[in-house]
Design a protein around this motif. Structure first.
Motif, PDB file in Angstrom:
ATOM      1  N   LEU A 141       0.886  -1.169   0.000  1.00 13.62           N
ATOM      2  CA  LEU A 141       0.000   0.000   0.000  1.00 13.62           C
ATOM      3  C   LEU A 141       0.913   1.205   0.000  1.00 13.62           C
ATOM      4  O   LEU A 141       1.624   1.457   0.971  1.00 13.62           O
ATOM      5  CB  LEU A 141      -0.917  -0.015   1.228  1.00 13.62           C
ATOM      6  N   THR A 142       0.936   1.954  -1.095  1.00 16.00           N
ATOM      7  CA  THR A 142       1.933   3.009  -1.268  1.00 16.00           C
ATOM      8  C   THR A 142       1.663   4.232  -0.385  1.00 16.00           C
ATOM      9  O   THR A 142       0.588   4.373   0.195  1.00 16.00           O
ATOM     10  CB  THR A 142       2.005   3.457  -2.739  1.00 16.00           C
ATOM     11  N   GLY A 166       0.202  -7.436  -5.051  1.00 13.73           N
ATOM     12  CA  GLY A 166      -0.254  -6.261  -5.776  1.00 13.73           C
ATOM     13  C   GLY A 166       0.332  -5.003  -5.168  1.00 13.73           C
ATOM     14  O   GLY A 166       0.582  -4.946  -3.961  1.00 13.73           O
ATOM     15  N   ILE A 167       0.546  -4.000  -5.988  1.00 10.95           N
ATOM     16  CA  ILE A 167       0.949  -2.676  -5.506  1.00 10.95           C
ATOM     17  C   ILE A 167      -0.255  -1.772  -5.690  1.00 10.95           C
ATOM     18  O   ILE A 167      -0.789  -1.644  -6.792  1.00 10.95           O
ATOM     19  CB  ILE A 167       2.180  -2.140  -6.262  1.00 10.95           C
ATOM     20  N   TYR A 168      -0.692  -1.168  -4.577  1.00 13.17           N
ATOM     21  CA  TYR A 168      -1.921  -0.384  -4.543  1.00 13.17           C
ATOM     22  C   TYR A 168      -1.608   1.077  -4.248  1.00 13.17           C
ATOM     23  O   TYR A 168      -0.771   1.379  -3.405  1.00 13.17           O
ATOM     24  CB  TYR A 168      -2.867  -0.934  -3.477  1.00 13.17           C
ATOM     25  N   GLN A 169      -2.349   1.957  -4.928  1.00 20.06           N
ATOM     26  CA  GLN A 169      -2.097   3.382  -4.795  1.00 20.06           C
ATOM     27  C   GLN A 169      -3.414   4.147  -4.890  1.00 20.06           C
ATOM     28  O   GLN A 169      -4.335   3.733  -5.600  1.00 20.06           O
ATOM     29  CB  GLN A 169      -1.166   3.815  -5.936  1.00 20.06           C
ATOM     30  N   GLY A 170      -3.483   5.275  -4.174  1.00 18.58           N
ATOM     31  CA  GLY A 170      -4.621   6.185  -4.296  1.00 18.58           C
ATOM     32  C   GLY A 170      -5.604   6.106  -3.148  1.00 18.58           C
ATOM     33  O   GLY A 170      -5.408   5.391  -2.179  1.00 18.58           O
ATOM     34  N   ASN A 171      -6.671   6.896  -3.282  1.00 12.88           N
ATOM     35  CA  ASN A 171      -7.752   6.949  -2.300  1.00 12.88           C
ATOM     36  C   ASN A 171      -9.083   6.948  -3.059  1.00 12.88           C
ATOM     37  O   ASN A 171      -9.450   7.963  -3.623  1.00 12.88           O
ATOM     38  CB  ASN A 171      -7.638   8.190  -1.431  1.00 12.88           C
ATOM     39  N   PRO A 172      -9.792   5.814  -3.048  1.00 15.52           N
ATOM     40  CA  PRO A 172      -9.417   4.526  -2.466  1.00 15.52           C
ATOM     41  C   PRO A 172      -8.322   3.868  -3.292  1.00 15.52           C
ATOM     42  O   PRO A 172      -8.202   4.089  -4.499  1.00 15.52           O
ATOM     43  CB  PRO A 172     -10.707   3.726  -2.504  1.00 15.52           C
ATOM     44  N   ALA A 173      -7.537   3.023  -2.627  1.00 13.80           N
ATOM     45  CA  ALA A 173      -6.405   2.374  -3.283  1.00 13.80           C
ATOM     46  C   ALA A 173      -6.882   1.405  -4.362  1.00 13.80           C
ATOM     47  O   ALA A 173      -7.840   0.666  -4.165  1.00 13.80           O
ATOM     48  CB  ALA A 173      -5.568   1.630  -2.248  1.00 13.80           C
TER      49      ALA A 173
END
Length: 184
Positions: free
Chosen positions: A154-155, A168-175
């Motif tokens: 979770l970045t 997985g590489i997750y980014q943002g809001n929501p990720a």
């Protein structure tokens, strides 16, 4: 017609139990302020020892950094060789952190929330599980009920509102998943 929220001290806690006596909670409050949140004790081994005294289940080789905030240590499990930086663990429910996990600076693990659909703003709690090899980046937030699967990332500054899949590489809001994690 819309109703108005009525915030009260005695909102419905849905049978919530802290898991400890009032005396233990008061003792932890002062212990936390003096030894954890103040940064007075920079030695991970001492912080791990104190957490274990309060009922945390912690594996070998775990690193706990100063300035950490842990709500209820008796609801905390940390697997071997994990690194926990200056972060906030609001564990009104269980937080289970696997082995070789990194929780970075100012990350937040939140197991509690309120039901905004209810006039009484009732308490909702759900456990968080962070599986082996996962990494929660600096200032990232893991919301109630989320499972972060094995080796997921979770970045920085991202918000996990739903389960994150393995590698997985997750980014943002929501990720959202932005790419795969390749461990070499």
């Amino acid at each position: 017609m819309n109703k108005e929220t009525q915030l009260q001290k005695d909102f419905d806690k849905k049978g919530f139990k802290s898991g400890a006596s009032t005396f233990k909670m008061i003792c932890w409050y002062f212990t936390s302020i003096i030894f954890f949140r103040s940064g007075l004790i920079p030695f991970s081994s001492v912080l791990v020892f104190i957490l274990k005294l309060y009922g945390a289940k912690i594996g070998k080789g775990v690193r706990i950094k100063p300035f950490i905030y842990i709500y209820y240590p008796w609801r905390l499990t940390i697997g071997a060789h994990s690194w926990i930086a200056e972060c906030r663990i609001e564990n009104l429910d269980d937080v289970i952190i696997g082995e070789n996990v990194c929780i970075s600076q100012q990350a937040m693990l939140l197991t509690g929330n309120h039901d905004y659909k209810k006039v009484s703003f009732d308490l909702i709690t759900k456990a968080i599980t962070i599986q082996n090899g996962a990494w929660i980046g600096a200032k990232a937030i893991v919301c109630p009920g989320v499972t972060v699967a094995s080796h997921a990332v979770l970045t920085v500054g991202s918000v996990a509102t739903k389960d994150l899949e393995a590698y997985g590489i997750y980014q943002g809001n929501p990720a959202v998943r932005v790419k795969d994690r390749v461990v070499g």
